[in-house]
Design an enzyme around this catalytic site. Structure first.
Site, PDB file in Angstrom:
ATOM      1  N   GLU A  65       0.842  -1.204   0.000  1.00  0.00           N
ATOM      2  CA  GLU A  65       0.000   0.000   0.000  1.00  0.00           C
ATOM      3  C   GLU A  65       0.878   1.256   0.000  1.00  0.00           C
ATOM      4  O   GLU A  65       0.575   2.247  -0.663  1.00  0.00           O
ATOM      5  CB  GLU A  65      -0.910   0.030   1.238  1.00  0.00           C
ATOM      6  CG  GLU A  65      -1.935  -1.087   1.307  1.00  0.00           C
ATOM      7  CD  GLU A  65      -1.428  -2.307   2.062  1.00  0.00           C
ATOM      8  OE1 GLU A  65      -0.242  -2.653   1.916  1.00  0.00           O
ATOM      9  OE2 GLU A  65      -2.230  -2.908   2.799  1.00  0.00           O
ATOM     10  N   ARG A 196      12.680 -22.860  -6.663  1.00  0.00           N
ATOM     11  CA  ARG A 196      13.624 -22.630  -5.554  1.00  0.00           C
ATOM     12  C   ARG A 196      13.627 -21.162  -5.150  1.00  0.00           C
ATOM     13  O   ARG A 196      13.650 -20.835  -3.965  1.00  0.00           O
ATOM     14  CB  ARG A 196      15.047 -23.018  -5.978  1.00  0.00           C
ATOM     15  CG  ARG A 196      15.286 -24.497  -5.976  1.00  0.00           C
ATOM     16  CD  ARG A 196      16.737 -24.782  -6.324  1.00  0.00           C
ATOM     17  NE  ARG A 196      16.958 -26.207  -6.453  1.00  0.00           N
ATOM     18  CZ  ARG A 196      18.062 -26.744  -6.950  1.00  0.00           C
ATOM     19  NH1 ARG A 196      19.055 -25.966  -7.367  1.00  0.00           N
ATOM     20  NH2 ARG A 196      18.187 -28.057  -7.016  1.00  0.00           N
TER      21      ARG A 196
END
Ligand SMILES: NC(=O)c1ccc[n+]([C@@H]2O[C@H](COP(=O)([O-])OP(=O)(O)OC[C@H]3O[C@@H](n4cnc5c(N)ncnc54)[C@H](OP(=O)(O)O)[C@@H]3O)[C@@H](O)[C@H]2O)c1
Length: 370
Positions: A65, A196
């Protein structure tokens, strides 16, 4: 000018489009935000134009935000914010996002998933109390799937586990003599590096460490945060000085029994189980270290006890158009002796990766631990 909120049909479509973009932004944080969730945010101005976008990039850094509001500046006033997770209400390493949205003059907040974290929840109430219109649950399933690792870890108190293997069409992960390099294609192996990079830890058993001397670090992905490399080596006999997993490309943790004799650095001591070390104890030790998602790379014996412990949340199998006729199957004993006990899965995706087929599936039956 008519705003999205004036016409319900358009409103739904506009809300979904903005949230879909926020979900895609959130995914950019996978692998680098733990122990925090991945979050994406899009800010539209009062007339519905995008003026800010951002995602939570790393733990300790600004929340999604904040990134999006900074970009929007004064244009956020009277506008809408779309956030994949309920804006937080607490001051951690950064200030509460609910407050930041209020101060920026946002008139409407749309979020996908409620925050299950007891310390952070309450953002929606704070926003409503300040007169902000709040809409919850838009594109909830998609946002949940994007944040599955973090949500699972909060709900179950253990890391999310993705078990990955590469097998022949007849389901084998190695030849009779133990050789397994390479069953899958270079394209599939590159894809594994992405998995990964998205995980906080990569785990293998001592059998794989002994046979393959795997490196387990991420290669070929710019800016990737290296995962913790974990070898489950009960007697501390498989990982020897000079093993590739001990280089400085990424951190490494060797899990050994409480009574194992070893001088190796980076060791965690865990209780023994019927076979090897206790899987719940291993996952608890990793969770304590901030690990929220795990890529289990096998081999079959270790994957078997993870399945038996109900600790596999997702399976990604790379099926190569090769047959061997002999050699170990992808999964060894998982404590399943009859068909009614089988772990059944729903296939969520099938995709061609080079010459191989990648199948993604999630368990349908509730895990025993849940
Ligand atoms: N194609 C693929 O995707 C793939 C991936 C990985 C491996 N492989 C192949 O698989 C073979 C090795 O597999 P593997 O099944 O023999 O070995 P593994 O699963 O890698 O390791 C098994 C060993 O881990 C230790 N261990 C510790 N805790 C355990 C637990 N809770 N459950 C089970 N084991 C535990 C045990 O030995 P200690 O107790 O003595 O430590 C056990 O023997 C190799 O041929 C390798 O190339 C293929």
């Amino acid at each position: 000018m008519a705003t999205a909120a004036d016409t319900p049909g358009t409103a739904a479509a506009a809300d979904i489009a903005a949230m879909r973009r926020a979900v895609a932004l959130a995914a950019r944080g996978l692998g680098s935000t733990s122990p925090n969730p991945v979050v994406g945010c899009v800010v539209l101005d009062a007339s519905g134009h995008e003026v800010g976008a951002g995602w939570h990039e790393r733990a300790g850094g600004p929340h999604a935000e904040v990134h999006a509001l900074r970009q929007a500046g004064v244009l956020a006033r009277g506008g809408s914010a779309y956030v994949t997770l309920e804006p937080c209400n607490h001051t951690g390493r950064t200030g509460p996002c609910a407050q930041a949205l209020i101060e920026a003059g946002i008139a409407r907040v749309v979020y996908a998933v409620g925050d299950p974290n007891p310390q952070a929840t309450g953002g929606a109430d704070t926003l409503r109390a300040a007169g902000v219109e709040v809409v919850a649950g838009v594109l909830e399933a998609e946002a949940e799937a994007g944040n599955a690792a973090w949500l699972t870890s909060v709900r179950l108190g253990r890391p999310y586990v993705l078990w990955k293997y590469a097998a022949t069409l007849d389901g084998r992960v190695a030849a009779q003599d133990g050789t397994s390099r390479w069953i899958s294609s270079p394209e599939s192996r590159a894809d594994v590096h992405r998995l990964r990079a998205e995980a906080d830890a990569v785990i293998v058993g001592s059998g794989t460490a002994r046979t393959d001397d795997p490196h387990l670090a991420v290669r070929g992905i710019e800016g990737a945060v290296q995962p913790l490399r974990v070898v489950v080596d009960t007697e501390a006999t498989a990982v020897r000085p000079g093993a590739r997993v001990l280089d400085d490309a990424a951190p490494t943790l060797i899990a050994v029994a409480e009574d194992a004799e070893t001088d190796l650095p980076g060791v965690v001591r865990l209780p023994r189980a019927d076979r090897g070390l206790s899987v719940p104890a291993l996952l608890a030790a990793l969770h304590e270290r901030g690990v929220r998602s795990v890529l289990l790379e096998g081999g079959p014996a270790l994957a078997g006890t993870f399945v038996a412990a109900g600790a596999v949340d997702k399976v990604v199998g790379y099926l190569a158009p090769v047959v061997l006729g002999a050699g170990p199957a992808a999964l060894a004993d998982a404590g399943i002796t009859t068909l009614t006990e089988a772990l059944r899965l729903d296939i969520t995706e099938t995709v061609r990766i080079g010459p191989d087929l990648r199948i993604t599936a999630v368990p349908t039956t509730p895990d025993k631990e849940r």
